[in-house]
Design a protein around this motif. Structure first.
Motif, PDB file in Angstrom:
ATOM      1  N   THR A   9       0.890  -1.267  -0.127  1.00  0.00           N
ATOM      2  CA  THR A   9      -0.093   0.169  -0.263  1.00  0.00           C
ATOM      3  C   THR A   9       0.933   1.261   0.103  1.00  0.00           C
ATOM      4  OG1 THR A   9      -1.678  -1.168   1.218  1.00  0.00           O
ATOM      5  CG2 THR A   9      -1.849   1.147   1.111  1.00  0.00           C
ATOM      6  N   PRO A  10       0.766   1.959  -1.106  1.00  0.00           N
ATOM      7  CA  PRO A  10       1.530   3.317  -1.251  1.00  0.00           C
ATOM      8  C   PRO A  10       1.504   4.224  -0.159  1.00  0.00           C
ATOM      9  CG  PRO A  10       0.645   2.903  -3.241  1.00  0.00           C
ATOM     10  CD  PRO A  10      -0.154   2.056  -2.246  1.00  0.00           C
ATOM     11  N   ASP A  11       2.573   4.597   0.844  1.00  0.00           N
ATOM     12  CA  ASP A  11       2.615   5.631   1.612  1.00  0.00           C
ATOM     13  C   ASP A  11       3.912   6.774   1.463  1.00  0.00           C
ATOM     14  OD1 ASP A  11       4.927   4.353   2.515  1.00  0.00           O
ATOM     15  OD2 ASP A  11       4.250   3.732   4.430  1.00  0.00           O
ATOM     16  N   GLY A  12       4.481   6.484   0.278  1.00  0.00           N
ATOM     17  CA  GLY A  12       5.446   7.472  -0.075  1.00  0.00           C
ATOM     18  C   GLY A  12       6.894   7.357   0.733  1.00  0.00           C
ATOM     19  N   ILE A  13       6.850   6.598   1.563  1.00  0.00           N
ATOM     20  CA  ILE A  13       7.973   6.459   2.577  1.00  0.00           C
ATOM     21  C   ILE A  13       8.773   5.096   2.189  1.00  0.00           C
ATOM     22  CG2 ILE A  13       8.638   6.122   4.914  1.00  0.00           C
ATOM     23  CD1 ILE A  13       6.113   7.531   5.902  1.00  0.00           C
ATOM     24  N   PHE A  14      10.055   5.190   2.019  1.00  0.00           N
ATOM     25  CA  PHE A  14      10.869   4.055   1.524  1.00  0.00           C
ATOM     26  C   PHE A  14      11.296   3.653   3.104  1.00  0.00           C
ATOM     27  CE2 PHE A  14      14.484   1.432   0.483  1.00  0.00           C
ATOM     28  CZ  PHE A  14      14.154   0.918  -0.711  1.00  0.00           C
ATOM     29  N   GLY A  15      10.237   2.853   3.678  1.00  0.00           N
ATOM     30  CA  GLY A  15      10.881   2.394   5.151  1.00  0.00           C
ATOM     31  C   GLY A  15      11.169   0.926   5.063  1.00  0.00           C
ATOM     32  N   GLU A  16      11.078   0.306   6.213  1.00  0.00           N
ATOM     33  CA  GLU A  16      11.456  -0.961   6.395  1.00  0.00           C
ATOM     34  C   GLU A  16      10.641  -2.180   5.590  1.00  0.00           C
ATOM     35  OE1 GLU A  16      12.031  -4.352  10.066  1.00  0.00           O
ATOM     36  OE2 GLU A  16      11.703  -2.224  10.592  1.00  0.00           O
ATOM     37  N   ASN A  17       9.427  -1.825   5.532  1.00  0.00           N
ATOM     38  CA  ASN A  17       8.722  -2.743   4.683  1.00  0.00           C
ATOM     39  C   ASN A  17       8.786  -2.694   3.197  1.00  0.00           C
ATOM     40  OD1 ASN A  17       7.087  -3.608   6.582  1.00  0.00           O
ATOM     41  ND2 ASN A  17       5.451  -2.039   6.442  1.00  0.00           N
ATOM     42  N   THR A  18       9.120  -1.403   2.618  1.00  0.00           N
ATOM     43  CA  THR A  18       9.330  -1.142   1.308  1.00  0.00           C
ATOM     44  C   THR A  18      10.934  -1.926   0.980  1.00  0.00           C
ATOM     45  OG1 THR A  18       8.260   0.853   1.033  1.00  0.00           O
ATOM     46  CG2 THR A  18       9.792   0.437  -0.769  1.00  0.00           C
ATOM     47  N   GLU A  19      11.878  -1.720   1.766  1.00  0.00           N
ATOM     48  CA  GLU A  19      13.073  -2.279   1.783  1.00  0.00           C
ATOM     49  C   GLU A  19      13.301  -3.804   1.698  1.00  0.00           C
ATOM     50  OE1 GLU A  19      17.625  -1.781   3.492  1.00  0.00           O
ATOM     51  OE2 GLU A  19      16.102  -1.035   4.660  1.00  0.00           O
ATOM     52  N   ASN A  20      12.453  -4.293   2.555  1.00  0.00           N
ATOM     53  CA  ASN A  20      11.987  -5.775   2.773  1.00  0.00           C
ATOM     54  C   ASN A  20      11.505  -6.285   1.396  1.00  0.00           C
ATOM     55  OD1 ASN A  20      13.561  -5.915   5.089  1.00  0.00           O
ATOM     56  ND2 ASN A  20      11.634  -5.694   6.343  1.00  0.00           N
ATOM     57  N   ALA A  21      10.712  -5.675   1.019  1.00  0.00           N
ATOM     58  CA  ALA A  21       9.846  -6.151  -0.386  1.00  0.00           C
ATOM     59  C   ALA A  21      10.966  -6.146  -1.534  1.00  0.00           C
ATOM     60  CB  ALA A  21       8.494  -5.293  -0.592  1.00  0.00           C
ATOM     61  N   LEU A  22      11.530  -4.886  -1.670  1.00  0.00           N
ATOM     62  CA  LEU A  22      12.623  -4.629  -2.570  1.00  0.00           C
ATOM     63  C   LEU A  22      13.570  -5.739  -2.586  1.00  0.00           C
ATOM     64  CD1 LEU A  22      13.717  -3.217  -5.122  1.00  0.00           C
ATOM     65  CD2 LEU A  22      14.787  -1.613  -3.296  1.00  0.00           C
ATOM     66  N   LEU A  23      13.990  -6.128  -1.204  1.00  0.00           N
ATOM     67  CA  LEU A  23      15.278  -7.100  -1.248  1.00  0.00           C
ATOM     68  C   LEU A  23      14.570  -8.696  -1.824  1.00  0.00           C
ATOM     69  CD1 LEU A  23      16.437  -6.169   2.244  1.00  0.00           C
ATOM     70  CD2 LEU A  23      17.906  -5.860   0.125  1.00  0.00           C
ATOM     71  N   LYS A  24      13.478  -8.686  -1.368  1.00  0.00           N
ATOM     72  CA  LYS A  24      12.913 -10.241  -1.910  1.00  0.00           C
ATOM     73  C   LYS A  24      12.811 -10.159  -3.320  1.00  0.00           C
ATOM     74  CE  LYS A  24      10.377 -11.084   2.405  1.00  0.00           C
ATOM     75  NZ  LYS A  24       8.913 -11.066   3.009  1.00  0.00           N
ATOM     76  N   ALA A  25      12.199  -9.032  -4.055  1.00  0.00           N
ATOM     77  CA  ALA A  25      11.898  -8.828  -5.307  1.00  0.00           C
ATOM     78  C   ALA A  25      13.350  -9.083  -5.896  1.00  0.00           C
ATOM     79  CB  ALA A  25      11.234  -7.603  -5.577  1.00  0.00           C
ATOM     80  N   GLN A  26      14.319  -8.376  -5.426  1.00  0.00           N
ATOM     81  CA  GLN A  26      15.776  -8.547  -6.061  1.00  0.00           C
ATOM     82  C   GLN A  26      16.139  -9.919  -6.339  1.00  0.00           C
ATOM     83  OE1 GLN A  26      17.608  -5.406  -3.766  1.00  0.00           O
ATOM     84  NE2 GLN A  26      17.686  -4.100  -5.720  1.00  0.00           N
ATOM     85  N   GLU A  27      16.069 -10.679  -5.163  1.00  0.00           N
ATOM     86  CA  GLU A  27      16.303 -12.101  -4.900  1.00  0.00           C
ATOM     87  C   GLU A  27      15.540 -13.035  -5.774  1.00  0.00           C
ATOM     88  OE1 GLU A  27      17.187 -15.439  -1.685  1.00  0.00           O
ATOM     89  OE2 GLU A  27      16.028 -13.756  -0.967  1.00  0.00           O
ATOM     90  N   ALA A  28      14.153 -12.726  -6.021  1.00  0.00           N
ATOM     91  CA  ALA A  28      13.300 -13.559  -6.984  1.00  0.00           C
ATOM     92  C   ALA A  28      13.758 -13.247  -8.355  1.00  0.00           C
ATOM     93  CB  ALA A  28      12.083 -13.128  -6.805  1.00  0.00           C
ATOM     94  N   HIS A  29      14.337 -12.092  -8.630  1.00  0.00           N
ATOM     95  CA  HIS A  29      14.630 -11.968 -10.191  1.00  0.00           C
ATOM     96  C   HIS A  29      16.271 -12.092 -10.491  1.00  0.00           C
ATOM     97  CE1 HIS A  29      10.830 -10.051 -11.461  1.00  0.00           C
ATOM     98  NE2 HIS A  29      10.627  -9.437 -10.222  1.00  0.00           N
ATOM     99  N   SER A  46       9.054  -3.829 -12.750  1.00  0.00           N
ATOM    100  CA  SER A  46       8.114  -3.171 -13.549  1.00  0.00           C
ATOM    101  C   SER A  46       7.417  -4.243 -14.608  1.00  0.00           C
ATOM    102  CB  SER A  46       8.482  -2.004 -14.299  1.00  0.00           C
ATOM    103  OG  SER A  46       9.451  -2.174 -15.283  1.00  0.00           O
ATOM    104  N   GLY A  47       8.358  -5.442 -14.973  1.00  0.00           N
ATOM    105  CA  GLY A  47       7.874  -6.007 -16.114  1.00  0.00           C
ATOM    106  C   GLY A  47       8.475  -5.693 -17.393  1.00  0.00           C
ATOM    107  N   ALA A  48       9.313  -4.886 -17.490  1.00  0.00           N
ATOM    108  CA  ALA A  48       9.641  -4.261 -18.652  1.00  0.00           C
ATOM    109  C   ALA A  48      10.599  -5.190 -19.273  1.00  0.00           C
ATOM    110  CB  ALA A  48      10.590  -2.718 -18.599  1.00  0.00           C
ATOM    111  N   ASP A  49      11.271  -6.119 -18.550  1.00  0.00           N
ATOM    112  CA  ASP A  49      12.492  -7.140 -19.036  1.00  0.00           C
ATOM    113  C   ASP A  49      11.914  -8.012 -19.738  1.00  0.00           C
ATOM    114  OD1 ASP A  49      11.246  -7.964 -16.647  1.00  0.00           O
ATOM    115  OD2 ASP A  49      12.763  -9.236 -16.150  1.00  0.00           O
TER     116      ASP A  49
END
Length: 86
Positions: A9-29, A46-49
């Motif tokens: 859910t967008p809140d405009g803050i790159f906090g712990e939840n966003t960082e953890n989700a990004l780390l998981k996405a990077q690992e998955a890709h 984004s799916g552009a790849d």
């Protein structure tokens, strides 16, 4: 936008939840898991790849289309401006 792409859910803050989700996405890709959303991460998340890979496959297969969907269409001619004389 990043938070939406990560399913948060967008809140405009790159906090712990966003960082953890990004780390998981990077690992998955199969990307460097560094918490930095650089060009490779944006492209993958984004799916552009997948889109760009499809275009590359079409090029290799000798696709006969003149303009690829990822290219900007040619500029359309402007209609002449109406002139009123009074």
């Amino acid at each position: 936008m990043l938070q939406r792409l990560l399913g948060l859910t967008p809140d405009g803050i790159f906090g712990e939840n966003t960082e953890n989700a990004l780390l998981k996405a990077q690992e998955a890709h199969g990307l460097a898991v560094d918490g930095i959303c650089g060009p490779a991460s944006w492209k993958a998340i984004s799916g552009a790849d997948k889109y760009l890979k499809n275009c590359e496959v079409m090029h290799r297969a000798g696709g006969s289309h003149q303009r690829h969907p990822h290219q900007t269409p040619p500029a359309q001619e402007k209609a002449p401006t109406a002139r009123f004389y009074g």
